[in-house]
Design a protein around this motif. Structure first.
Motif, PDB file in Angstrom:
ATOM      1  N   VAL A   1     -50.033   9.305  15.741  1.00  0.00           N
ATOM      2  CA  VAL A   1     -50.549   7.944  15.546  1.00  0.00           C
ATOM      3  C   VAL A   1     -50.049   7.037  16.670  1.00  0.00           C
ATOM      4  N   THR A   2     -50.966   6.237  17.223  1.00  0.00           N
ATOM      5  CA  THR A   2     -50.588   5.203  18.169  1.00  0.00           C
ATOM      6  C   THR A   2     -51.556   4.036  18.020  1.00  0.00           C
ATOM      7  N   THR A   3     -51.194   2.894  18.600  1.00  0.00           N
ATOM      8  CA  THR A   3     -52.010   1.682  18.448  1.00  0.00           C
ATOM      9  C   THR A   3     -52.258   1.061  19.813  1.00  0.00           C
ATOM     10  N   GLU A   4     -53.482   0.580  19.981  1.00  0.00           N
ATOM     11  CA  GLU A   4     -53.833  -0.155  21.196  1.00  0.00           C
ATOM     12  C   GLU A   4     -54.834  -1.247  20.828  1.00  0.00           C
ATOM     13  N   GLY A   5     -54.451  -2.502  21.076  1.00  0.00           N
ATOM     14  CA  GLY A   5     -55.329  -3.604  20.740  1.00  0.00           C
ATOM     15  C   GLY A   5     -55.587  -3.654  19.242  1.00  0.00           C
ATOM     16  N   ALA A   6     -56.850  -3.773  18.862  1.00  0.00           N
ATOM     17  CA  ALA A   6     -57.217  -3.849  17.445  1.00  0.00           C
ATOM     18  C   ALA A   6     -57.427  -2.478  16.819  1.00  0.00           C
ATOM     19  N   SER A   7     -57.195  -1.416  17.581  1.00  0.00           N
ATOM     20  CA  SER A   7     -57.464  -0.062  17.087  1.00  0.00           C
ATOM     21  C   SER A   7     -56.177   0.719  16.836  1.00  0.00           C
ATOM     22  N   MET A   8     -56.174   1.456  15.734  1.00  0.00           N
ATOM     23  CA  MET A   8     -55.121   2.425  15.461  1.00  0.00           C
ATOM     24  C   MET A   8     -55.754   3.808  15.596  1.00  0.00           C
ATOM     25  N   TYR A   9     -55.185   4.632  16.469  1.00  0.00           N
ATOM     26  CA  TYR A   9     -55.728   5.956  16.730  1.00  0.00           C
ATOM     27  C   TYR A   9     -54.894   6.997  15.976  1.00  0.00           C
ATOM     28  N   VAL A  10     -55.564   7.776  15.153  1.00  0.00           N
ATOM     29  CA  VAL A  10     -54.884   8.799  14.349  1.00  0.00           C
ATOM     30  C   VAL A  10     -55.529  10.153  14.656  1.00  0.00           C
ATOM     31  N   LEU A  11     -54.714  11.082  15.112  1.00  0.00           N
ATOM     32  CA  LEU A  11     -55.155  12.473  15.279  1.00  0.00           C
ATOM     33  C   LEU A  11     -54.506  13.298  14.179  1.00  0.00           C
ATOM     34  N   HIS A  12     -55.282  14.165  13.566  1.00  0.00           N
ATOM     35  CA  HIS A  12     -54.693  15.040  12.541  1.00  0.00           C
ATOM     36  C   HIS A  12     -55.499  16.346  12.473  1.00  0.00           C
ATOM     37  N   GLY A  13     -54.820  17.406  12.062  1.00  0.00           N
ATOM     38  CA  GLY A  13     -55.516  18.685  11.967  1.00  0.00           C
ATOM     39  C   GLY A  13     -54.584  19.869  11.869  1.00  0.00           C
ATOM     40  N   THR A  14     -55.117  21.053  12.263  1.00  0.00           N
ATOM     41  CA  THR A  14     -54.405  22.321  12.095  1.00  0.00           C
ATOM     42  C   THR A  14     -54.061  23.000  13.415  1.00  0.00           C
ATOM     43  N   ALA A  15     -54.433  22.393  14.534  1.00  0.00           N
ATOM     44  CA  ALA A  15     -54.215  23.016  15.842  1.00  0.00           C
ATOM     45  C   ALA A  15     -52.741  22.987  16.223  1.00  0.00           C
ATOM     46  N   ASP A  16     -52.416  23.687  17.324  1.00  0.00           N
ATOM     47  CA  ASP A  16     -51.023  23.683  17.780  1.00  0.00           C
ATOM     48  C   ASP A  16     -50.736  22.406  18.570  1.00  0.00           C
ATOM     49  N   SER A  17     -49.464  22.207  18.909  1.00  0.00           N
ATOM     50  CA  SER A  17     -49.037  20.961  19.557  1.00  0.00           C
ATOM     51  C   SER A  17     -49.692  20.774  20.916  1.00  0.00           C
ATOM     52  N   ASN A  18     -49.917  21.851  21.663  1.00  0.00           N
ATOM     53  CA  ASN A  18     -50.519  21.717  22.989  1.00  0.00           C
ATOM     54  C   ASN A  18     -51.940  21.177  22.902  1.00  0.00           C
ATOM     55  N   GLU A  19     -52.719  21.654  21.932  1.00  0.00           N
ATOM     56  CA  GLU A  19     -54.082  21.149  21.794  1.00  0.00           C
ATOM     57  C   GLU A  19     -54.078  19.694  21.335  1.00  0.00           C
ATOM     58  N   PHE A  20     -53.103  19.312  20.524  1.00  0.00           N
ATOM     59  CA  PHE A  20     -52.977  17.898  20.147  1.00  0.00           C
ATOM     60  C   PHE A  20     -52.661  17.046  21.378  1.00  0.00           C
ATOM     61  N   ARG A  21     -51.773  17.559  22.251  1.00  0.00           N
ATOM     62  CA  ARG A  21     -51.437  16.801  23.468  1.00  0.00           C
ATOM     63  C   ARG A  21     -52.664  16.648  24.360  1.00  0.00           C
ATOM     64  N   THR A  22     -53.481  17.690  24.451  1.00  0.00           N
ATOM     65  CA  THR A  22     -54.704  17.612  25.256  1.00  0.00           C
ATOM     66  C   THR A  22     -55.637  16.529  24.717  1.00  0.00           C
ATOM     67  N   PHE A  23     -55.790  16.499  23.404  1.00  0.00           N
ATOM     68  CA  PHE A  23     -56.660  15.480  22.785  1.00  0.00           C
ATOM     69  C   PHE A  23     -56.075  14.087  23.006  1.00  0.00           C
TER      70      PHE A  23
END
Length: 226
Positions: free
Chosen positions: A192-214
């Motif tokens: 989870v991170t925030t920028e301006g009026a948006s909060m960005y949430v990534l979630h799922g079952t992939a490994d940490s490297n694929e999360f970093r890529t996204f």
């Protein structure tokens, strides 16, 4: 005078004696002809019935065996691959209805979207959603909450607690690593991170490297909104 040859006496004729009728134990006396005929008819009927039952059972076994053979041997036609969702076009169509820019991350090949939609929660928070299938055939979703609040985030992550932080391309993300939970589902790992009026949430079952890529692919989207 010649001696007379004695005549051989003819062998006595033996008259075969009739076999006495069989005494039936149940009756205590010999069967009558009618009873004998009835008994033989009943035995024949039972034999035919047993033979019919055996034939029926063999037919049933043969039919089941043939069905199993067909299921095992016959190759089922492969299902056509699911067509990827064009989330960029969907975002362009939804953008006029909202002021905040909707994220359309540019990901490497073999990343395919299987869903994309803009929705509005009961508390008024608009959420831009993209579901992605990763190259390792795992799942990562993006929820971009516009004017999101802590309650929206807590409900989205099913009240899971944060477990740490990670910095990617100079931006800090809060990590929710619950892959060791008994049944983490699609929220095994979240960022989870925030920028301006948006909060960005990534979630799922992939490994940490694929999360970093996204997460890295979203950096240009967030930088544009600064």
């Amino acid at each position: 005078m010649a001696a007379k040859t004695p005549r051989e006496k003819p062998a006595p004729t033996r008259v075969p004696q009739a076999k006495p009728p069989r005494v039936v134990a149940e009756l205590g006396r010999p069967e009558t002809p009618e009873e004998t005929a009835a008994r033989k008819a009943e035995n024949s009927r039972k034999h035919r019935a047993n033979q019919t039952l055996r034939n029926l059972l063999w037919s049933l076994v043969a039919s089941v065996g043939l069905m199993l053979l067909i299921v095992i041997v016959v190759v089922r036609p492969a299902q056509p691959p699911r067509e990827a969702v064009d989330f960029v076009t969907i975002a362009e169509q939804a953008q006029p209805t909202i002021d905040e820019p909707l994220a359309t991350p540019v990901l490497p090949p073999q990343w395919d979207a299987n869903n994309a939609e803009l929705s509005r929660a009961a508390d008024g928070v608009s959420s831009w959603y993209i579901g992605m299938v990763t190259p390792s055939d795992e799942f990562i979703a993006l929820n971009q909450g516009i004017d999101a609040n802590p309650t929206w985030l807590s409900n989205l992550l099913e009240q899971r607690a944060a477990t740490g932080t990670e910095t990617i391309d100079g931006r800090e993300w809060t990590i929710y690593d619950h892959r060791d939970a008994e049944d983490p589902g699609n929220f095994a790992y979240s960022m989870v991170t925030t920028e301006g009026a948006s909060m960005y949430v990534l979630h799922g079952t992939a490994d940490s490297n694929e999360f970093r890529t996204f997460a890295a692919s979203l950096e240009s989207e967030m930088a544009a909104g600064e």
